[in-house]
Design a protein around this motif. Sequence first.
Motif, PDB file in Angstrom:
ATOM      1  N   THR A  55       6.826   7.126  13.624  1.00 38.06           N
ATOM      2  CA  THR A  55       5.455   7.308  14.100  1.00 38.06           C
ATOM      3  C   THR A  55       4.523   6.297  13.452  1.00 38.06           C
ATOM      4  OG1 THR A  55       5.820   9.669  14.466  1.00 38.06           O
ATOM      5  CG2 THR A  55       3.535   8.944  14.243  1.00 38.06           C
ATOM      6  N   ILE A  56       4.643   6.116  12.147  1.00 34.32           N
ATOM      7  CA  ILE A  56       3.806   5.138  11.450  1.00 34.32           C
ATOM      8  C   ILE A  56       4.081   3.736  11.980  1.00 34.32           C
ATOM      9  CG2 ILE A  56       3.294   4.073   9.218  1.00 34.32           C
ATOM     10  CD1 ILE A  56       3.920   6.849   7.967  1.00 34.32           C
ATOM     11  N   LYS A  57       5.342   3.414  12.220  1.00 32.67           N
ATOM     12  CA  LYS A  57       5.677   2.091  12.764  1.00 32.67           C
ATOM     13  C   LYS A  57       5.041   1.872  14.134  1.00 32.67           C
ATOM     14  CE  LYS A  57      10.010   1.434  10.275  1.00 32.67           C
ATOM     15  NZ  LYS A  57      11.473   1.323  10.358  1.00 32.67           N
ATOM     16  N   LYS A  58       4.957   2.923  14.929  1.00 31.96           N
ATOM     17  CA  LYS A  58       4.304   2.809  16.243  1.00 31.96           C
ATOM     18  C   LYS A  58       2.793   2.675  16.096  1.00 31.96           C
ATOM     19  CE  LYS A  58       7.858   5.384  18.671  1.00 31.96           C
ATOM     20  NZ  LYS A  58       8.232   6.682  19.239  1.00 31.96           N
ATOM     21  N   LEU A  59       2.214   3.392  15.146  1.00 33.45           N
ATOM     22  CA  LEU A  59       0.767   3.333  14.931  1.00 33.45           C
ATOM     23  C   LEU A  59       0.332   2.032  14.270  1.00 33.45           C
ATOM     24  CD1 LEU A  59       0.231   6.991  13.672  1.00 33.45           C
ATOM     25  CD2 LEU A  59      -0.434   6.067  15.908  1.00 33.45           C
ATOM     26  N   GLU A  60       1.209   1.446  13.477  1.00 29.20           N
ATOM     27  CA  GLU A  60       0.931   0.190  12.761  1.00 29.20           C
ATOM     28  C   GLU A  60       2.055  -0.811  13.049  1.00 29.20           C
ATOM     29  OE1 GLU A  60      -1.761  -0.608  11.227  1.00 29.20           O
ATOM     30  OE2 GLU A  60      -2.712   1.362  11.105  1.00 29.20           O
ATOM     31  N   PRO A  61       2.137  -1.297  14.298  1.00 26.40           N
ATOM     32  CA  PRO A  61       3.283  -2.130  14.700  1.00 26.40           C
ATOM     33  C   PRO A  61       3.375  -3.478  13.981  1.00 26.40           C
ATOM     34  CG  PRO A  61       1.601  -2.146  16.397  1.00 26.40           C
ATOM     35  CD  PRO A  61       1.181  -1.123  15.376  1.00 26.40           C
ATOM     36  N   ASN A  62       2.291  -3.938  13.399  1.00 25.12           N
ATOM     37  CA  ASN A  62       2.311  -5.234  12.724  1.00 25.12           C
ATOM     38  C   ASN A  62       2.386  -5.111  11.213  1.00 25.12           C
ATOM     39  OD1 ASN A  62       2.120  -6.761  15.163  1.00 25.12           O
ATOM     40  ND2 ASN A  62      -0.006  -6.106  15.282  1.00 25.12           N
ATOM     41  N   MET A  73       0.837  -1.154   0.000  1.00 27.65           N
ATOM     42  CA  MET A  73       0.000   0.000   0.000  1.00 27.65           C
ATOM     43  C   MET A  73       0.895   1.233   0.000  1.00 27.65           C
ATOM     44  SD  MET A  73      -2.438   1.246   3.102  1.00 27.65           S
ATOM     45  CE  MET A  73      -4.009   0.814   2.435  1.00 27.65           C
ATOM     46  N   PHE A  74       0.653   2.136  -0.926  1.00 26.84           N
ATOM     47  CA  PHE A  74       1.380   3.399  -0.952  1.00 26.84           C
ATOM     48  C   PHE A  74       0.618   4.411  -0.098  1.00 26.84           C
ATOM     49  CE2 PHE A  74       2.991   1.319  -4.677  1.00 26.84           C
ATOM     50  CZ  PHE A  74       4.304   1.751  -4.769  1.00 26.84           C
ATOM     51  N   VAL A  75       1.328   5.092   0.775  1.00 27.42           N
ATOM     52  CA  VAL A  75       0.725   6.104   1.637  1.00 27.42           C
ATOM     53  C   VAL A  75       1.547   7.382   1.500  1.00 27.42           C
ATOM     54  CG1 VAL A  75       0.178   6.753   4.010  1.00 27.42           C
ATOM     55  CG2 VAL A  75      -0.183   4.400   3.261  1.00 27.42           C
ATOM     56  N   GLY A  76       0.889   8.427   1.038  1.00 24.66           N
ATOM     57  CA  GLY A  76       1.573   9.694   0.851  1.00 24.66           C
ATOM     58  C   GLY A  76       0.955  10.799   1.677  1.00 24.66           C
ATOM     59  N   TYR A  77       1.784  11.753   2.028  1.00 26.54           N
ATOM     60  CA  TYR A  77       1.327  12.865   2.859  1.00 26.54           C
ATOM     61  C   TYR A  77       2.337  14.002   2.801  1.00 26.54           C
ATOM     62  CZ  TYR A  77       4.634  10.465   5.906  1.00 26.54           C
ATOM     63  OH  TYR A  77       5.753   9.841   6.398  1.00 26.54           O
ATOM     64  N   PRO A  78       1.876  15.223   3.069  1.00 32.32           N
ATOM     65  CA  PRO A  78       2.818  16.325   3.230  1.00 32.32           C
ATOM     66  C   PRO A  78       3.386  16.300   4.644  1.00 32.32           C
ATOM     67  CG  PRO A  78       0.599  17.137   3.460  1.00 32.32           C
ATOM     68  CD  PRO A  78       0.496  15.668   3.123  1.00 32.32           C
ATOM     69  N   ASN A  79       4.604  16.709   4.781  1.00 30.82           N
ATOM     70  CA  ASN A  79       5.186  16.840   6.121  1.00 30.82           C
ATOM     71  C   ASN A  79       5.007  18.294   6.541  1.00 30.82           C
ATOM     72  OD1 ASN A  79       6.755  16.949   8.421  1.00 30.82           O
ATOM     73  ND2 ASN A  79       8.355  15.655   7.579  1.00 30.82           N
ATOM     74  N   ILE A 111       4.349   1.579   1.900  1.00 31.24           N
ATOM     75  CA  ILE A 111       5.445   2.278   1.241  1.00 31.24           C
ATOM     76  C   ILE A 111       5.112   3.763   1.294  1.00 31.24           C
ATOM     77  CG2 ILE A 111       6.774   2.560  -0.879  1.00 31.24           C
ATOM     78  CD1 ILE A 111       5.771  -0.303  -1.643  1.00 31.24           C
ATOM     79  N   THR A 112       5.934   4.513   1.983  1.00 30.81           N
ATOM     80  CA  THR A 112       5.627   5.912   2.215  1.00 30.81           C
ATOM     81  C   THR A 112       6.232   6.818   1.144  1.00 30.81           C
ATOM     82  OG1 THR A 112       7.582   6.197   3.601  1.00 30.81           O
ATOM     83  CG2 THR A 112       5.540   5.555   4.711  1.00 30.81           C
ATOM     84  N   PHE A 113       5.581   7.943   0.930  1.00 26.38           N
ATOM     85  CA  PHE A 113       6.139   9.020   0.128  1.00 26.38           C
ATOM     86  C   PHE A 113       5.564  10.323   0.665  1.00 26.38           C
ATOM     87  CE2 PHE A 113       2.270   7.745  -2.032  1.00 26.38           C
ATOM     88  CZ  PHE A 113       1.692   8.924  -2.484  1.00 26.38           C
ATOM     89  N   ASN A 114       6.324  11.392   0.514  1.00 25.52           N
ATOM     90  CA  ASN A 114       5.814  12.666   1.006  1.00 25.52           C
ATOM     91  C   ASN A 114       6.452  13.843   0.295  1.00 25.52           C
ATOM     92  OD1 ASN A 114       8.304  13.174   2.208  1.00 25.52           O
ATOM     93  ND2 ASN A 114       7.484  13.462   4.242  1.00 25.52           N
ATOM     94  N   THR A 115       5.904  14.997   0.594  1.00 23.27           N
ATOM     95  CA  THR A 115       6.500  16.261   0.194  1.00 23.27           C
ATOM     96  C   THR A 115       6.797  17.038   1.464  1.00 23.27           C
ATOM     97  OG1 THR A 115       4.353  17.362   0.031  1.00 23.27           O
ATOM     98  CG2 THR A 115       5.238  16.391  -1.988  1.00 23.27           C
ATOM     99  N   VAL A 167       6.747  -1.268   7.305  1.00 22.32           N
ATOM    100  CA  VAL A 167       6.778   0.125   6.867  1.00 22.32           C
ATOM    101  C   VAL A 167       8.102   0.408   6.163  1.00 22.32           C
ATOM    102  CG1 VAL A 167       6.605   2.541   7.573  1.00 22.32           C
ATOM    103  CG2 VAL A 167       5.286   0.784   8.796  1.00 22.32           C
ATOM    104  N   ILE A 168       8.012   0.857   4.927  1.00 25.45           N
ATOM    105  CA  ILE A 168       9.189   1.136   4.116  1.00 25.45           C
ATOM    106  C   ILE A 168       9.278   2.637   3.877  1.00 25.45           C
ATOM    107  CG2 ILE A 168      10.257   0.817   1.850  1.00 25.45           C
ATOM    108  CD1 ILE A 168       8.860  -1.929   1.755  1.00 25.45           C
ATOM    109  N   GLU A 169      10.420   3.191   4.200  1.00 24.17           N
ATOM    110  CA  GLU A 169      10.648   4.605   3.906  1.00 24.17           C
ATOM    111  C   GLU A 169      10.863   4.751   2.418  1.00 24.17           C
ATOM    112  OE1 GLU A 169      13.941   8.046   4.791  1.00 24.17           O
ATOM    113  OE2 GLU A 169      13.453   6.653   6.409  1.00 24.17           O
ATOM    114  N   GLY A 170       9.985   5.489   1.803  1.00 24.23           N
ATOM    115  CA  GLY A 170      10.037   5.655   0.356  1.00 24.23           C
ATOM    116  C   GLY A 170      10.762   6.900  -0.070  1.00 24.23           C
TER     117      GLY A 170
END
Length: 86
Positions: free
Chosen positions: A47-54, A1-7, A31-35, A57-60
């Motif tokens: 933070t994502i790893k803590k929210l979704e511990p199972n 799953m790709f998850v994108g967001y602005p920082n 798989i994360t991506f952001n601007t 999570v890949i830093e994209g």
Amino acid sequence: MFVGYPNWWYDMPMAMYSFFDEYDLSNKTIITFNTSGGSAFSDTINTIKKLEPNANVIEGITIRAEDVESSQNEINEWLNDLGYNI
């Protein structure tokens, strides 16, 4: 799953917290991506790893806000590296 967001100010928008609270992504690959304006992912991957511990999570890829319009080749290369032939 790709998850994108602005920082925004070194963090994800609150809508992302709501998303991770609402959905159980256990056993999924995220798989994360952001601007950002320059702070890249900051600590949002942890933070994502803590929210979704199972989840896995890949830093994209992170794209600086001022580079978005000229980032197509970089994004294509990133997707190709992930195995998505663009």
